[in-house]
Design an enzyme around this catalytic site. Structure first.
Site, PDB file in Angstrom:
ATOM      1  N   ALA A   9       0.848  -1.191   0.000  1.00 55.91           N
ATOM      2  CA  ALA A   9       0.000   0.000   0.000  1.00 55.91           C
ATOM      3  C   ALA A   9       0.874   1.227   0.000  1.00 55.91           C
ATOM      4  CB  ALA A   9      -0.896   0.010   1.236  1.00 55.91           C
ATOM      5  N   MET A  11       1.628   4.950   2.032  1.00 52.92           N
ATOM      6  CA  MET A  11       1.739   5.242   3.469  1.00 52.92           C
ATOM      7  C   MET A  11       0.375   5.593   4.051  1.00 52.92           C
ATOM      8  SD  MET A  11       5.355   7.194   3.945  1.00 52.92           S
ATOM      9  CE  MET A  11       5.075   7.452   5.680  1.00 52.92           C
ATOM     10  N   ASN A  12       0.208   5.310   5.331  1.00 48.37           N
ATOM     11  CA  ASN A  12      -1.003   5.715   6.067  1.00 48.37           C
ATOM     12  C   ASN A  12      -2.255   4.990   5.557  1.00 48.37           C
ATOM     13  OD1 ASN A  12      -2.114   7.221   8.157  1.00 48.37           O
ATOM     14  ND2 ASN A  12      -2.675   8.910   6.815  1.00 48.37           N
ATOM     15  N   ALA A  13      -2.053   3.772   5.034  1.00 46.55           N
ATOM     16  CA  ALA A  13      -3.196   3.023   4.477  1.00 46.55           C
ATOM     17  C   ALA A  13      -3.779   2.038   5.484  1.00 46.55           C
ATOM     18  CB  ALA A  13      -2.750   2.277   3.226  1.00 46.55           C
ATOM     19  N   LYS A  15      -1.510  -0.506   6.999  1.00 44.38           N
ATOM     20  CA  LYS A  15      -0.707  -1.750   6.927  1.00 44.38           C
ATOM     21  C   LYS A  15      -0.382  -2.288   8.320  1.00 44.38           C
ATOM     22  CE  LYS A  15       2.591   0.289   4.567  1.00 44.38           C
ATOM     23  NZ  LYS A  15       1.972   1.631   4.518  1.00 44.38           N
ATOM     24  N   GLU A  88       7.121  -3.009   7.520  1.00 44.25           N
ATOM     25  CA  GLU A  88       8.141  -2.218   6.805  1.00 44.25           C
ATOM     26  C   GLU A  88       8.934  -3.123   5.854  1.00 44.25           C
ATOM     27  OE1 GLU A  88       7.763   0.850   7.104  1.00 44.25           O
ATOM     28  OE2 GLU A  88       6.702   1.007   9.012  1.00 44.25           O
ATOM     29  N   ALA A  89       8.217  -4.009   5.157  1.00 46.17           N
ATOM     30  CA  ALA A  89       8.861  -5.025   4.316  1.00 46.17           C
ATOM     31  C   ALA A  89       9.612  -4.422   3.139  1.00 46.17           C
ATOM     32  CB  ALA A  89       7.808  -6.017   3.827  1.00 46.17           C
ATOM     33  N   CYS A 147      -8.314  13.739  -3.582  1.00 46.39           N
ATOM     34  CA  CYS A 147      -9.411  13.848  -4.561  1.00 46.39           C
ATOM     35  C   CYS A 147     -10.429  12.723  -4.421  1.00 46.39           C
ATOM     36  CB  CYS A 147      -8.841  13.837  -5.974  1.00 46.39           C
ATOM     37  SG  CYS A 147      -8.116  12.247  -6.426  1.00 46.39           S
ATOM     38  N   HIS A 185      -2.281  13.172  -9.003  1.00 47.35           N
ATOM     39  CA  HIS A 185      -1.917  14.282  -8.112  1.00 47.35           C
ATOM     40  C   HIS A 185      -0.470  14.203  -7.640  1.00 47.35           C
ATOM     41  CE1 HIS A 185      -6.392  15.006  -7.814  1.00 47.35           C
ATOM     42  NE2 HIS A 185      -5.849  16.087  -8.312  1.00 47.35           N
TER      43      HIS A 185
HETATM   44  N1  LIG Z   1      -8.162   7.275  15.806  1.00 49.53           N
HETATM   45  C1  LIG Z   1      -8.297   6.652  14.632  1.00 49.53           C
HETATM   46  N2  LIG Z   1      -9.410   5.964  14.373  1.00 49.53           N
HETATM   47  C2  LIG Z   1      -9.576   5.332  13.214  1.00 49.53           C
HETATM   48  N3  LIG Z   1      -8.650   5.318  12.240  1.00 49.53           N
HETATM   49  C3  LIG Z   1      -7.523   5.985  12.464  1.00 49.53           C
HETATM   50  C4  LIG Z   1      -7.273   6.685  13.662  1.00 49.53           C
HETATM   51  N4  LIG Z   1      -6.038   7.243  13.579  1.00 49.53           N
HETATM   52  C5  LIG Z   1      -5.555   6.917  12.364  1.00 49.53           C
HETATM   53  N5  LIG Z   1      -6.436   6.169  11.685  1.00 49.53           N
HETATM   54  C6  LIG Z   1      -6.309   5.617  10.347  1.00 49.53           C
HETATM   55  O1  LIG Z   1      -5.324   4.588  10.388  1.00 49.53           O
HETATM   56  C7  LIG Z   1      -4.688   4.517   9.108  1.00 49.53           C
HETATM   57  C8  LIG Z   1      -3.193   4.441   9.300  1.00 49.53           C
HETATM   58  O2  LIG Z   1      -2.902   3.192   9.907  1.00 49.53           O
HETATM   59  P1  LIG Z   1      -1.425   2.622   9.990  1.00 49.53           P
HETATM   60  O3  LIG Z   1      -1.584   1.182  10.331  1.00 49.53           O
HETATM   61  O4  LIG Z   1      -0.611   3.466  10.894  1.00 49.53           O
HETATM   62  O5  LIG Z   1      -0.955   2.803   8.449  1.00 49.53           O
HETATM   63  P2  LIG Z   1       0.369   2.342   7.675  1.00 49.53           P
HETATM   64  O6  LIG Z   1       1.041   1.277   8.488  1.00 49.53           O
HETATM   65  O7  LIG Z   1      -0.144   1.839   6.347  1.00 49.53           O
HETATM   66  O8  LIG Z   1       1.185   3.578   7.478  1.00 49.53           O
HETATM   67  C9  LIG Z   1      -5.124   5.749   8.322  1.00 49.53           C
HETATM   68  O9  LIG Z   1      -6.097   5.325   7.371  1.00 49.53           O
HETATM   69  C10 LIG Z   1      -5.762   6.627   9.360  1.00 49.53           C
HETATM   70  O10 LIG Z   1      -6.819   7.372   8.796  1.00 49.53           O
HETATM   71  C1  LIG Z   2       7.840   6.774   0.533  1.00 49.79           C
HETATM   72  C2  LIG Z   2       9.038   6.505   1.373  1.00 49.79           C
HETATM   73  C3  LIG Z   2       8.899   6.135   2.697  1.00 49.79           C
HETATM   74  N1  LIG Z   2       9.982   5.907   3.452  1.00 49.79           N
HETATM   75  C4  LIG Z   2       9.818   5.559   4.878  1.00 49.79           C
HETATM   76  C5  LIG Z   2       9.000   6.533   5.664  1.00 49.79           C
HETATM   77  C6  LIG Z   2       8.439   5.685   6.786  1.00 49.79           C
HETATM   78  O1  LIG Z   2       9.417   5.673   7.825  1.00 49.79           O
HETATM   79  C7  LIG Z   2       8.310   4.290   6.145  1.00 49.79           C
HETATM   80  C8  LIG Z   2       6.905   3.903   5.758  1.00 49.79           C
HETATM   81  O2  LIG Z   2       6.005   4.067   6.834  1.00 49.79           O
HETATM   82  P1  LIG Z   2       4.509   3.465   6.925  1.00 49.79           P
HETATM   83  O3  LIG Z   2       3.718   4.556   7.565  1.00 49.79           O
HETATM   84  O4  LIG Z   2       4.644   2.260   7.811  1.00 49.79           O
HETATM   85  O5  LIG Z   2       4.046   3.098   5.562  1.00 49.79           O
HETATM   86  O6  LIG Z   2       9.116   4.323   4.962  1.00 49.79           O
HETATM   87  C9  LIG Z   2      11.259   6.019   2.921  1.00 49.79           C
HETATM   88  O7  LIG Z   2      12.258   5.789   3.600  1.00 49.79           O
HETATM   89  N2  LIG Z   2      11.400   6.396   1.621  1.00 49.79           N
HETATM   90  C10 LIG Z   2      10.341   6.656   0.819  1.00 49.79           C
HETATM   91  O8  LIG Z   2      10.544   7.002  -0.391  1.00 49.79           O
HETATM   92 ZN   LIG Z   3      -5.829  12.469  -6.406  1.00 50.44          ZN
END
Ligand SMILES: Nc1ncnc2c1ncn2[C@@H]1O[C@H](COP(=O)(O)OP(=O)(O)O)[C@@H](O)[C@H]1O
Ligand SMILES: Cc1cn([C@H]2C[C@H](O)[C@@H](COP(=O)(O)O)O2)c(=O)[nH]c1=O
Ligand SMILES: [Zn+2]
Length: 203
Positions: A9, A11-13, A15, A88-89, A147, A185
């Site tokens: 995915a 970031m911030n999805a 995972k 963080e694979a 968007c 975007h």
């Molecule tokens: N308090 C919350 N309640 C519900 N969802 C949340 C909350 N805080 C963050 N999120 C959602 O959690 C997701 C990020 O989860 P995370 O496991 O940290 O992502 P990743 O590991 O992919 O970076 C985002 O979609 C964010 O909108």
């Molecule tokens: C796009 C990108 C990301 N990274 C780093 C930044 C974060 O520390 C992790 C990913 O975090 P997640 O929220 O668990 O998805 O990867 C990077 O080093 N270089 C990049 O280009």
């Molecule tokens: Zn977009």
């Protein structure tokens, strides 16, 4: 046959959240798991998988030199593992992905990897490229761009929120340094268009 899974995915999805849910699901049924995360990603704490939603678990930190196969087999010898989960694979080396594939193939331990597909330039991370090549199952975790379209890319931004196009592939950071965007975007932001100022048009 045990499988090697790659959940990728932007970031911030979600995972890490999904990894921790999968881990909980095994453990609530009395099964043992082993968690790995990248040693370099110490945003929350060294050797910890933490989700933005507030869940966290200790994990074995891996460096580029860590033999994941040896670590997991050592643990498996003491308490049989039902599953290995890797966060963080994208920071795995290709050799480490091969080690994880052997844990699935030769030792019949399912391996679930969670990570980014591409970096801030839109290039594959080496670990992600190897996972895309080897995994039995590829699954995209979806999130949305400003968007409303699917966010597949990761824009790196500076302290003023300005898009960054050049730099090292690895730079640890969170929502302050990266913004997940759709491909359109992402391209517009790199071209200097005001995507992040709330002026993005729906696709
Ligand atoms: N308090 C919350 N309640 C519900 N969802 C949340 C909350 N805080 C963050 N999120 C959602 O959690 C997701 C990020 O989860 P995370 O496991 O940290 O992502 P990743 O590991 O992919 O970076 C985002 O979609 C964010 O909108
Ligand atoms: C796009 C990108 C990301 N990274 C780093 C930044 C974060 O520390 C992790 C990913 O975090 P997640 O929220 O668990 O998805 O990867 C990077 O080093 N270089 C990049 O280009
Ligand atoms: Zn977009």
């Amino acid at each position: 046959m045990a499988k090697l899974y790659f959940y990728y995915a932007s970031m911030n999805a979600g995972k890490s959240t999904m990894l921790l849910q999968a881990d909980f699901n095994y453990r609530e049924r009395g099964m043992n798991t082993m968690l790995f995360t990248a040693a370099i990603d110490d945003r929350f704490a060294y050797g910890t998988i933490a989700s933005r939603i507030g869940l966290s678990q200790p994990a074995t930190p891996f460096h580029a030199s860590t033999d994941l196969e040896a670590c997991a087999l050592d643990q498996h010898g003491r308490t049989p593992l039902a599953c290995i989960l890797v966060d963080e694979a994208q920071f795995l080396t290709p050799d480490q992905v091969d080690q994880l594939a052997r844990l699935a193939d030769r030792h019949r331990i399912p391996v679930l990897c969670y990570g980014l597909r591409t970096d801030f330039k839109g290039q594959l991370f080496p670990g992600s490229a190897r996972l895309l090549a080897l995994a039995d199952a590829l699954s995209e975790i979806k999130s949305v761009c400003v968007c409303g379209a699917k966010a597949t890319m990761n824009l790196r931004v500076d302290g003023q929120g300005k898009a960054i196009a050049e730099g090292a592939q690895t730079e640890i950071g969170g929502n302050d340094r990266y913004v997940a965007l759709c491909r359109r975007h992402f391209g517009e932001a790199l071209a200097g268009e005001p995507v992040l100022e709330g002026k993005a048009k729906p696709d």
